[in-house]
Design a protein around this motif. Structure first.
Motif, mmCIF file in Angstrom:
data_model
loop_
_atom_site.group_PDB
_atom_site.id
_atom_site.type_symbol
_atom_site.label_atom_id
_atom_site.label_comp_id
_atom_site.label_asym_id
_atom_site.label_seq_id
_atom_site.Cartn_x
_atom_site.Cartn_y
_atom_site.Cartn_z
ATOM 1 N N PHE A 41 4.978 12.496 1.882
ATOM 2 C CA PHE A 41 5.566 11.709 3.052
ATOM 3 C C PHE A 41 6.700 10.871 2.644
ATOM 4 C CE2 PHE A 41 5.768 8.378 6.015
ATOM 5 C CZ PHE A 41 5.777 9.226 7.323
ATOM 6 N N ILE A 42 6.787 9.931 1.365
ATOM 7 C CA ILE A 42 7.604 8.997 1.135
ATOM 8 C C ILE A 42 8.866 10.124 0.615
ATOM 9 C CG2 ILE A 42 8.212 7.598 -0.771
ATOM 10 C CD1 ILE A 42 5.317 6.410 -0.173
ATOM 11 N N PHE A 43 8.573 11.259 -0.272
ATOM 12 C CA PHE A 43 9.909 11.988 -0.614
ATOM 13 C C PHE A 43 10.603 12.451 0.559
ATOM 14 C CE2 PHE A 43 11.557 15.981 -1.835
ATOM 15 C CZ PHE A 43 12.113 15.777 -3.011
ATOM 16 N N TYR A 44 9.773 12.937 1.638
ATOM 17 C CA TYR A 44 10.632 13.164 2.812
ATOM 18 C C TYR A 44 11.498 12.129 3.344
ATOM 19 C CZ TYR A 44 11.922 14.709 7.769
ATOM 20 O OH TYR A 44 12.492 15.094 8.658
ATOM 21 N N MET A 45 10.840 10.967 3.563
ATOM 22 C CA MET A 45 11.805 9.773 4.051
ATOM 23 C C MET A 45 12.893 9.416 3.194
ATOM 24 S SD MET A 45 10.369 8.611 6.638
ATOM 25 C CE MET A 45 9.210 10.037 7.313
ATOM 26 N N GLY A 46 12.883 9.663 1.787
ATOM 27 C CA GLY A 46 13.859 9.660 0.896
ATOM 28 C C GLY A 46 14.912 10.789 1.192
ATOM 29 N N LEU A 47 14.385 11.975 1.434
ATOM 30 C CA LEU A 47 15.457 13.099 1.964
ATOM 31 C C LEU A 47 16.069 12.635 3.214
ATOM 32 C CD1 LEU A 47 13.586 16.249 1.351
ATOM 33 C CD2 LEU A 47 15.453 15.537 0.123
ATOM 34 N N GLU A 48 15.520 11.852 4.481
ATOM 35 C CA GLU A 48 16.189 11.456 5.469
ATOM 36 C C GLU A 48 17.400 10.532 5.253
ATOM 37 O OE1 GLU A 48 15.733 11.976 8.864
ATOM 38 O OE2 GLU A 48 14.985 13.979 8.484
ATOM 39 N N ASN A 49 17.096 9.539 4.121
ATOM 40 C CA ASN A 49 18.331 8.531 3.912
ATOM 41 C C ASN A 49 19.361 9.431 3.086
ATOM 42 O OD1 ASN A 49 17.182 6.461 4.966
ATOM 43 N ND2 ASN A 49 16.016 5.649 3.394
ATOM 44 N N MET A 50 18.870 10.414 2.331
ATOM 45 C CA MET A 50 20.019 10.932 1.413
ATOM 46 C C MET A 50 20.559 11.939 2.455
ATOM 47 S SD MET A 50 19.582 13.451 -1.883
ATOM 48 C CE MET A 50 18.757 14.706 -1.056
ATOM 49 N N GLU A 51 20.088 12.342 3.534
ATOM 50 C CA GLU A 51 21.013 13.234 4.403
ATOM 51 C C GLU A 51 22.056 12.363 5.092
ATOM 52 O OE1 GLU A 51 20.177 16.162 8.352
ATOM 53 O OE2 GLU A 51 18.640 14.801 7.601
ATOM 54 N N ILE A 69 17.964 21.932 6.354
ATOM 55 C CA ILE A 69 16.925 21.890 5.576
ATOM 56 C C ILE A 69 15.940 20.681 5.767
ATOM 57 C CG2 ILE A 69 16.065 21.485 3.304
ATOM 58 C CD1 ILE A 69 18.389 23.400 2.253
ATOM 59 N N THR A 70 16.397 19.583 6.168
ATOM 60 C CA THR A 70 15.817 18.359 6.224
ATOM 61 C C THR A 70 15.434 18.384 7.877
ATOM 62 O OG1 THR A 70 17.072 17.096 4.751
ATOM 63 C CG2 THR A 70 15.722 15.797 6.258
ATOM 64 N N PRO A 71 16.032 18.773 8.854
ATOM 65 C CA PRO A 71 15.384 18.825 10.109
ATOM 66 C C PRO A 71 14.247 19.890 10.258
ATOM 67 C CG PRO A 71 17.612 18.832 10.305
ATOM 68 C CD PRO A 71 17.180 19.022 8.940
ATOM 69 N N ASN A 72 14.287 20.999 9.447
ATOM 70 C CA ASN A 72 12.997 21.654 9.545
ATOM 71 C C ASN A 72 11.915 21.404 8.973
ATOM 72 O OD1 ASN A 72 14.731 23.714 10.678
ATOM 73 N ND2 ASN A 72 15.214 24.927 9.005
ATOM 74 N N LEU A 73 11.984 20.581 7.782
ATOM 75 C CA LEU A 73 10.891 20.007 7.155
ATOM 76 C C LEU A 73 10.152 18.832 8.161
ATOM 77 C CD1 LEU A 73 11.963 19.402 3.537
ATOM 78 C CD2 LEU A 73 10.454 21.146 4.187
ATOM 79 N N ALA A 74 10.949 18.342 9.038
ATOM 80 C CA ALA A 74 10.267 17.486 10.097
ATOM 81 C C ALA A 74 9.032 18.065 11.016
ATOM 82 C CB ALA A 74 11.536 16.914 10.981
#
Length: 111
Positions: A41-51, A69-74
């Motif tokens: 979950f925290i890794f995904y939040m980091g991906l959101e900030n990186m996006e 890639i990131t919106p699909n992981l949502a």
């Protein structure tokens, strides 16, 4: 890219999120399953900030295939958070086939 305070803040927050998530994912402790779920979950939040950072630097204009890639992981992040809550609330909880119904929208989106 001009290094502004906002960009510096995003770089620091992304690196902290990735470091903390890697710690949770690879640390061998008693609550291993719950650490894996919250680490993802925290890794995904980091991906959101990186996006956001990559959008500001126009990275996606030169690599448009990486944009989705990131919106699909949502669609997968909320079932992971649900599994984390179940692993904390019920000691010794094992995932069953019925639990993967929550991840069905993500798998439907892939095809």
């Amino acid at each position: 890219m001009v290094l502004t305070f906002e960009n510096l803040y995003q770089i620091v927050s992304v690196s902290l999120a990735f470091l903390f998530s890697f710690y949770l994912l690879f640390n061998k402790t008693k609550g291993r399953k719950s650490n894996i779920y919250i680490g993802l979950f925290i890794f995904y939040m980091g991906l959101e900030n990186m996006e956001v950072l990559l959008t500001q630097t126009s990275f996606y204009s030169s690599n448009p295939n990486l944009y989705l890639i990131t919106p699909n992981l949502a669609f997968l992040i909320y079932p992971i958070f649900f599994f984390y809550i179940k692993s904390i609330a019920f000691k010794g909880h094992q995932l069953t086939k019925k639990d993967f119904i929550h991840a069905l929208p993500y798998f439907c989106l892939l095809y």
